[in-house]
Design an enzyme around this catalytic site. Structure first.
Site, mmCIF file in Angstrom:
data_model
loop_
_atom_site.group_PDB
_atom_site.id
_atom_site.type_symbol
_atom_site.label_atom_id
_atom_site.label_comp_id
_atom_site.label_asym_id
_atom_site.label_seq_id
_atom_site.Cartn_x
_atom_site.Cartn_y
_atom_site.Cartn_z
ATOM 1 N N LYS A 2 0.812 -1.321 0.132
ATOM 2 C CA LYS A 2 -0.111 -0.054 -0.137
ATOM 3 C C LYS A 2 0.971 1.231 0.039
ATOM 4 C CE LYS A 2 -2.313 1.409 3.668
ATOM 5 N NZ LYS A 2 -1.860 3.107 3.865
ATOM 6 N N GLU A 23 -9.406 7.699 3.752
ATOM 7 C CA GLU A 23 -9.351 7.977 5.132
ATOM 8 C C GLU A 23 -9.646 9.477 5.271
ATOM 9 O OE1 GLU A 23 -5.739 6.824 6.686
ATOM 10 O OE2 GLU A 23 -6.197 8.055 8.731
HETATM 11 O O1 KIV Z 1 -0.983 2.375 8.631
HETATM 12 C C1 KIV Z 1 -2.391 2.485 8.642
HETATM 13 O O2 KIV Z 1 -2.632 1.664 9.600
HETATM 14 C C2 KIV Z 1 -3.045 2.663 7.792
HETATM 15 C C3 KIV Z 1 -4.477 2.626 7.969
HETATM 16 C C4 KIV Z 1 -4.878 3.370 8.811
HETATM 17 C C5 KIV Z 1 -5.247 2.483 6.601
HETATM 18 O O3 KIV Z 1 -2.485 3.060 6.689
#
Ligand code: KIV
Length: 289
Positions: A138, A207
């Site tokens: 991600k 978010e």
């Molecule tokens: O780092 C994380 O936990 C996140 C989530 C809040 C989506 O990016």
């Protein structure tokens, strides 16, 4: 399972279907996550940074385990996610992967691990998959990361995008503030969501944005949106596990729902242990050799 690997799984690391080793659930893959949106099946995502949490969350039916860079604030004690390193995420991804979850394991790309160049981004994403065992990565951002996303997808790495209140931009935002409240920002977020889908993202975290915008992005995209403070209209929801369990003692945003008070339970257990040791009630004869 047979559609993915003749040996019964997409990678050999897990024993899906073996009790205690990921349960009888089929392995979750990026295409299966997209398919869940088509079926209208809400996608459940939690953060995990260690072996026991990954095992319990997986056995509870969580579909994506995110080794988030929230690791920095909820586990490592930093004030933001900015100090988190690729080595930190690798270390914790390996622990999560050792739980052999059926859930898809997504490793977060930390601050400055993908901003320097598309080559740097690809190399670090490759490390998280190759050395960490992650199923996907991600990263935060829209237009500025689209080319890097494309490179990763071309290399065979599933990518989850992240728009809205992206915590790695806390300095630029001037704090953790709800994003895209104005019309121009909403249009930009929508455009960037489409760009990320076109670049090949298999899902997108939204978010800290207005719920109405969460609905609109979710309706317009073919890939699933995963909301955190983005309303109930997203295709899935994610929370930071330490927030959900009442284990994080810092500021709690409005979107957090606390399902347990493990911090309180730990404090009570530790206090009883202290009292037992001080009073020489521990260990008992039965606890001694
Ligand atoms: O780092 C994380 O936990 C996140 C989530 C809040 C989506 O990016």
């Amino acid at each position: 399972m047979s559609d993915e690997h003749p040996a019964g799984g997409p990678t050999p690391r897990r024993a899906a279907g073996v009790p205690g080793e990921g349960g009888a659930r089929p392995r979750l893959t990026a295409p299966r996550i997209i398919e869940m949106k088509r079926r209208g099946d809400p996608i459940v995502v939690l953060t995990a940074y260690d072996f026991p949490t990954a095992r319990i969350a997986d056995q509870s039916g969580v579909e994506i385990l995110l080794v988030g860079d929230s690791l920095g604030t909820v586990v490592l004690g930093y004030e933001s996610t900015l100090p988190v390193t690729v080595e930190d995420i690798l270390h914790h991804t390996r622990a999560v992967v050792r739980a052999k979850p059926a859930a898809l394991v997504v490793a977060d790309m930390p601050f400055m691990s993908y901003q320097v160049s598309d080559e740097q981004a690809l190399l670090n994403a490759g490390r998280l998959v190759k050395e960490g065992g992650a199923d996907a990565v991600k990263l935060e951002g829209g237009e500025r990361v689209a080319a890097a996303v494309r490179r990763m997808v071309e290399a065979g790495i599933p990518v989850m995008g992240h728009l809205g209140l992206t915590p790695q931009s806390v300095l630029a935002f001037g704090g953790y503030k709800v994003q895209a409240r104005g019309e121009a920002d909403q249009e930009r977020l929508l455009r960037e969501a489409h760009l990320l889908e076109q670049a090949g993202c298999f899902s997108l975290v939204l978010e800290g944005i207005p719920a109405r915008l969460g609905v609109q992005v979710s309706r317009e995209l073919g890939i699933p949106t995963i909301g955190i403070g983005a309303g109930v209209g997203c295709d899935g929801q994610v929370l930071v596990t330490h927030d959900l369990l009442g284990l994080f003692l810092g500021h709690q945003p409005k979107f957090v729902r606390r399902y347990a008070d493990l911090g309180g339970a730990m404090g009570e257990a530790f206090t009883r242990f202290v009292a037992d040791v001080k009073a020489r009630r521990f260990p008992s004869d039965a606890e001694s050799y």
